[in-house]
Design an enzyme around this catalytic site. Structure first.
Site, PDB file in Angstrom:
ATOM      1  N   LYS A  72       0.865  -1.187   0.000  1.00  0.00           N
ATOM      2  CA  LYS A  72       0.000   0.000   0.000  1.00  0.00           C
ATOM      3  C   LYS A  72       0.899   1.234   0.000  1.00  0.00           C
ATOM      4  O   LYS A  72       1.789   1.351   0.839  1.00  0.00           O
ATOM      5  CB  LYS A  72      -0.899   0.001   1.241  1.00  0.00           C
ATOM      6  CG  LYS A  72      -1.882   1.160   1.275  1.00  0.00           C
ATOM      7  CD  LYS A  72      -2.815   1.079   2.458  1.00  0.00           C
ATOM      8  CE  LYS A  72      -2.237   1.646   3.718  1.00  0.00           C
ATOM      9  NZ  LYS A  72      -2.003   3.099   3.715  1.00  0.00           N
ATOM     10  N   ASP A  89      -3.299   4.534  -1.726  1.00  0.00           N
ATOM     11  CA  ASP A  89      -4.188   4.982  -0.641  1.00  0.00           C
ATOM     12  C   ASP A  89      -4.023   6.482  -0.426  1.00  0.00           C
ATOM     13  O   ASP A  89      -3.279   6.919   0.447  1.00  0.00           O
ATOM     14  CB  ASP A  89      -3.821   4.190   0.629  1.00  0.00           C
ATOM     15  CG  ASP A  89      -4.564   4.653   1.872  1.00  0.00           C
ATOM     16  OD1 ASP A  89      -5.647   5.244   1.734  1.00  0.00           O
ATOM     17  OD2 ASP A  89      -4.056   4.394   2.978  1.00  0.00           O
ATOM     18  N   LYS A 138      -6.943   8.487  -0.488  1.00  0.00           N
ATOM     19  CA  LYS A 138      -8.225   8.902   0.146  1.00  0.00           C
ATOM     20  C   LYS A 138      -8.750  10.211  -0.451  1.00  0.00           C
ATOM     21  O   LYS A 138      -8.945  11.207   0.261  1.00  0.00           O
ATOM     22  CB  LYS A 138      -8.047   9.054   1.663  1.00  0.00           C
ATOM     23  CG  LYS A 138      -7.594   7.798   2.377  1.00  0.00           C
ATOM     24  CD  LYS A 138      -7.559   8.009   3.874  1.00  0.00           C
ATOM     25  CE  LYS A 138      -7.101   6.792   4.639  1.00  0.00           C
ATOM     26  NZ  LYS A 138      -5.657   6.456   4.452  1.00  0.00           N
ATOM     27  N   ASP A 143     -12.913  15.540  -2.654  1.00  0.00           N
ATOM     28  CA  ASP A 143     -12.929  16.869  -3.280  1.00  0.00           C
ATOM     29  C   ASP A 143     -14.229  16.960  -4.075  1.00  0.00           C
ATOM     30  O   ASP A 143     -15.103  16.105  -3.929  1.00  0.00           O
ATOM     31  CB  ASP A 143     -11.673  17.013  -4.177  1.00  0.00           C
ATOM     32  CG  ASP A 143     -11.230  18.463  -4.353  1.00  0.00           C
ATOM     33  OD1 ASP A 143     -12.110  19.329  -4.584  1.00  0.00           O
ATOM     34  OD2 ASP A 143     -10.024  18.733  -4.268  1.00  0.00           O
ATOM     35  N   THR A 171     -10.236   4.066  11.130  1.00  0.00           N
ATOM     36  CA  THR A 171     -10.027   3.183  12.290  1.00  0.00           C
ATOM     37  C   THR A 171      -9.433   3.949  13.469  1.00  0.00           C
ATOM     38  O   THR A 171      -9.402   3.442  14.588  1.00  0.00           O
ATOM     39  CB  THR A 171      -9.111   1.994  11.905  1.00  0.00           C
ATOM     40  OG1 THR A 171      -8.052   2.479  11.075  1.00  0.00           O
ATOM     41  CG2 THR A 171      -9.873   0.936  11.162  1.00  0.00           C
ATOM     42  N   ARG A 209       2.756  -0.282  10.843  1.00  0.00           N
ATOM     43  CA  ARG A 209       3.766  -0.238  11.900  1.00  0.00           C
ATOM     44  C   ARG A 209       4.104  -1.580  12.545  1.00  0.00           C
ATOM     45  O   ARG A 209       5.278  -1.808  12.872  1.00  0.00           O
ATOM     46  CB  ARG A 209       3.357   0.813  12.948  1.00  0.00           C
ATOM     47  CG  ARG A 209       3.537   2.232  12.405  1.00  0.00           C
ATOM     48  CD  ARG A 209       2.762   3.266  13.185  1.00  0.00           C
ATOM     49  NE  ARG A 209       1.322   3.158  12.959  1.00  0.00           N
ATOM     50  CZ  ARG A 209       0.432   4.016  13.436  1.00  0.00           C
ATOM     51  NH1 ARG A 209       0.833   5.045  14.171  1.00  0.00           N
ATOM     52  NH2 ARG A 209      -0.845   3.854  13.169  1.00  0.00           N
TER      53      ARG A 209
HETATM   54  O1  C5P Z   1       0.639   1.383  11.061  1.00  0.00           O
HETATM   55  P1  C5P Z   1      -0.759   0.902  10.896  1.00  0.00           P
HETATM   56  O2  C5P Z   1      -0.863  -0.596  10.742  1.00  0.00           O
HETATM   57  O3  C5P Z   1      -1.700   1.451  11.942  1.00  0.00           O
HETATM   58  O4  C5P Z   1      -1.161   1.527   9.490  1.00  0.00           O
HETATM   59  C1  C5P Z   1      -2.440   1.499   8.971  1.00  0.00           C
HETATM   60  C2  C5P Z   1      -2.394   2.035   7.582  1.00  0.00           C
HETATM   61  O5  C5P Z   1      -3.705   2.023   7.058  1.00  0.00           O
HETATM   62  C3  C5P Z   1      -1.906   3.479   7.482  1.00  0.00           C
HETATM   63  O6  C5P Z   1      -1.194   3.579   6.249  1.00  0.00           O
HETATM   64  C4  C5P Z   1      -3.161   4.303   7.404  1.00  0.00           C
HETATM   65  O7  C5P Z   1      -2.997   5.464   6.648  1.00  0.00           O
HETATM   66  C5  C5P Z   1      -4.121   3.337   6.717  1.00  0.00           C
HETATM   67  N1  C5P Z   1      -5.538   3.510   7.025  1.00  0.00           N
HETATM   68  C6  C5P Z   1      -6.050   3.435   8.287  1.00  0.00           C
HETATM   69  N2  C5P Z   1      -7.393   3.583   8.517  1.00  0.00           N
HETATM   70  C7  C5P Z   1      -8.209   3.789   7.513  1.00  0.00           C
HETATM   71  C8  C5P Z   1      -7.713   3.860   6.215  1.00  0.00           C
HETATM   72  C9  C5P Z   1      -6.349   3.696   6.001  1.00  0.00           C
HETATM   73  O8  C5P Z   1      -5.299   3.198   9.243  1.00  0.00           O
HETATM   74  N3  C5P Z   1      -9.510   3.868   7.720  1.00  0.00           N
END
Ligand code: C5P
Length: 230
Positions: free
Chosen positions: A32, A58, A60, A63, A116, A200
């Protein structure tokens, strides 16, 4: 299962992205690319990742309908297999985006329902996510981004074929960081999530490869006899 794991390349630059993508090359099916890396390195790096892996772009988009539709078309021209928009952009924006995406059958278009990281109470988040998922389906999108906690309700409302892509994945004693609605990889798969987004927990692991393999093993465990039916 590795083809249902999307590793978020949330790193600063090309060198770090290449290091992590090369070390995980055999262990994950998707990368991603989000705003941090795309703003830093642009489409050249993305095209390079596309040579070996599927890519979820990604960014998002949110606009006016015309601007979002044109951005979705640009993503389609890049050749990515998935991109996304914000459902809060509303039905007109989503319809325009879906219409633009229809010129690129190789690319799935999904909508972010409720982040999330949003601190909204879980029941309210579920109700809101299902409502926005319904609008996304109605507009012609392929699926949504949601937490694992909303997957079952969204599948029930929108059908099993409507894709759910779930960030907020954590396991063991990992830090929750800024995420609010989290779940482990086995629960995500058992609940019906189509794709898991992990950043992460893999990027910050002492050995990202071992962490990615752990995630895939836990995803596979969701179907082992000991957990079947749970
Ligand atoms: O580091 P972590 O596992 O929390 O990363 C989650 C990834 O998913 C990040 O790149 C974040 O931008 C993306 N994301 C998210 N929640 C969403 C949509 C995308 O955490 N609803």
């Amino acid at each position: 299962m590795k083809n249902r794991l999307m590793v978020a390349l949330d790193v600063a630059d090309r060198k770090q992205a290449q290091n992590i993508s090369q070390s995980l090359a055999d262990d994950v099916g998707w990368f991603k690319i989000g705003m941090r890396l795309f703003v830093a390195e642009g489409p050249d790096l993305l095209r390079q990742v596309l040579q070996t892996h599927r890519v979820f772009l990604d960014l998002k988009f949110h606009d006016i309908p015309n601007t979002v539709a044109e951005a979705v078309a640009s993503a389609g021209q890049l050749g990515v297999q998935m991109t996304n928009i914000h459902a809060v952009g509303g039905p007109d924006m989503m319809r325009a985006a879906a219409s633009a995406a229809s010129d690129f059958p190789h690319m799935k278009l999904i909508a972010v329902t409720v982040l999330t990281s949003d601190p909204m109470p879980p029941e309210q988040a579920k109700t809101e996510a299902v409502r926005r998922a319904g609008q996304a389906k109605e507009a012609g999108l392929d699926g949504v981004v949601c937490s694992v906690h909303e997957v079952a309700a969204i599948k029930q409302a929108c059908g099993d074929d409507f894709l759910t892509v779930t960030p907020g994945i954590r396991w063991g004693s990992q830090s929750v960081d800024d995420q609010q609605r989290i779940a482990d990889p086995a629960t995500a798969i058992a609940t019906g999530a189509d794709y898991l987004v992990v950043g992460r927990p893999i990027l910050r692991a002492d050995d990202p490869r071992i962490a990615a393999r752990q995630a895939v093993a836990m995803m596979s465990d969701a179907f082992s006899p000991s957990t079947a039916g749970c």
